[in-house]
Design a protein around this motif. Structure first.
Motif, PDB file in Angstrom:
ATOM      1  N   PRO A   6       0.886  -1.195   0.097  1.00  0.00           N
ATOM      2  CA  PRO A   6      -0.004   0.006  -0.001  1.00  0.00           C
ATOM      3  C   PRO A   6       0.802   1.280  -0.066  1.00  0.00           C
ATOM      4  CG  PRO A   6      -0.054  -1.060   2.213  1.00  0.00           C
ATOM      5  CD  PRO A   6       0.764  -2.079   1.275  1.00  0.00           C
ATOM      6  N   VAL A   7       1.979   1.117   0.219  1.00  0.00           N
ATOM      7  CA  VAL A   7       3.019   2.610   0.244  1.00  0.00           C
ATOM      8  C   VAL A   7       4.056   2.497  -0.611  1.00  0.00           C
ATOM      9  CG1 VAL A   7       4.437   3.855   1.773  1.00  0.00           C
ATOM     10  CG2 VAL A   7       2.367   2.750   2.636  1.00  0.00           C
ATOM     11  N   VAL A   8       4.375   3.439  -1.618  1.00  0.00           N
ATOM     12  CA  VAL A   8       5.438   3.178  -2.451  1.00  0.00           C
ATOM     13  C   VAL A   8       6.161   4.532  -2.239  1.00  0.00           C
ATOM     14  CG1 VAL A   8       5.924   3.359  -5.026  1.00  0.00           C
ATOM     15  CG2 VAL A   8       4.078   1.918  -4.181  1.00  0.00           C
ATOM     16  N   VAL A   9       7.559   4.449  -2.214  1.00  0.00           N
ATOM     17  CA  VAL A   9       8.347   5.404  -2.092  1.00  0.00           C
ATOM     18  C   VAL A   9       9.462   5.456  -3.351  1.00  0.00           C
ATOM     19  CG1 VAL A   9      10.234   6.715  -0.811  1.00  0.00           C
ATOM     20  CG2 VAL A   9       8.567   5.318   0.208  1.00  0.00           C
ATOM     21  N   TYR A  10       9.007   6.659  -4.184  1.00  0.00           N
ATOM     22  CA  TYR A  10       9.787   6.610  -5.734  1.00  0.00           C
ATOM     23  C   TYR A  10      11.131   7.032  -5.561  1.00  0.00           C
ATOM     24  CZ  TYR A  10       4.760   5.734  -7.296  1.00  0.00           C
ATOM     25  OH  TYR A  10       3.693   5.144  -7.548  1.00  0.00           O
ATOM     26  N   PRO A  11      11.651   6.734  -6.635  1.00  0.00           N
ATOM     27  CA  PRO A  11      13.066   7.324  -6.638  1.00  0.00           C
ATOM     28  C   PRO A  11      13.435   8.544  -6.348  1.00  0.00           C
ATOM     29  CG  PRO A  11      12.670   5.926  -8.702  1.00  0.00           C
ATOM     30  CD  PRO A  11      11.178   6.304  -7.846  1.00  0.00           C
ATOM     31  N   ARG A  19       8.764  11.063  -3.981  1.00  0.00           N
ATOM     32  CA  ARG A  19       7.439  10.871  -3.752  1.00  0.00           C
ATOM     33  C   ARG A  19       6.826   9.920  -2.980  1.00  0.00           C
ATOM     34  NH1 ARG A  19       4.834  10.110  -8.933  1.00  0.00           N
ATOM     35  NH2 ARG A  19       6.626   8.994  -9.430  1.00  0.00           N
ATOM     36  N   VAL A  20       5.913  10.025  -2.206  1.00  0.00           N
ATOM     37  CA  VAL A  20       5.450   8.902  -1.270  1.00  0.00           C
ATOM     38  C   VAL A  20       3.774   8.755  -1.642  1.00  0.00           C
ATOM     39  CG1 VAL A  20       4.687   8.229   1.169  1.00  0.00           C
ATOM     40  CG2 VAL A  20       6.930   9.488   0.620  1.00  0.00           C
ATOM     41  N   ARG A  21       3.659   7.514  -1.932  1.00  0.00           N
ATOM     42  CA  ARG A  21       2.271   7.184  -2.218  1.00  0.00           C
ATOM     43  C   ARG A  21       1.679   6.266  -1.277  1.00  0.00           C
ATOM     44  NH1 ARG A  21       1.436   3.983  -7.424  1.00  0.00           N
ATOM     45  NH2 ARG A  21       1.433   2.317  -6.046  1.00  0.00           N
ATOM     46  N   VAL A  22       0.541   6.631  -0.661  1.00  0.00           N
ATOM     47  CA  VAL A  22      -0.208   5.746   0.317  1.00  0.00           C
ATOM     48  C   VAL A  22      -1.502   5.306  -0.212  1.00  0.00           C
ATOM     49  CG1 VAL A  22      -0.908   5.238   2.537  1.00  0.00           C
ATOM     50  CG2 VAL A  22       1.076   6.585   2.083  1.00  0.00           C
TER      51      VAL A  22
END
Length: 89
Positions: A6-11, A19-22
């Motif tokens: 559920p959480v992605v931390v992009y380059p 960028r942080v996506r939740v």
């Protein structure tokens, strides 16, 4: 590629922000593990701190792990807990 986490931390971008996506929503730019922990708290995980981020299987780190906070491949990776250094000329 879709992530099952559920959480992605992009380059990192040119300034070192990631960028942080939740749950499909971009929450903002993180410049350290502490920032990622703050985003996790905003997402409802109030007790989370840096160690929770380090240990979590909920987070997918893209473009490098939690110790990569610079986009310049020729420089050594900055540690997430290291303070930013200013260059004086």
């Amino acid at each position: 590629m879709a992530s099952d986490r559920p959480v992605v931390v992009y380059p990192p971008d040119e300034q070192g922000g990631r960028r942080v996506r939740v749950d499909g929503t971009i929450l903002g730019l993180a410049y350290s593990v502490r920032d990622v922990a703050a985003f996790m708290q905003e997402a409802g995980l109030q007790g989370w701190d840096e160690m929770d981020v380090v240990r979590s299987a909920l987070i997918e780190w893209r473009g490098g792990g939690l110790d990569i906070w610079t986009s310049c491949p020729s420089s050594a990776p900055a540690l997430a807990t290291a303070p930013a250094l200013a260059t004086v000329i």
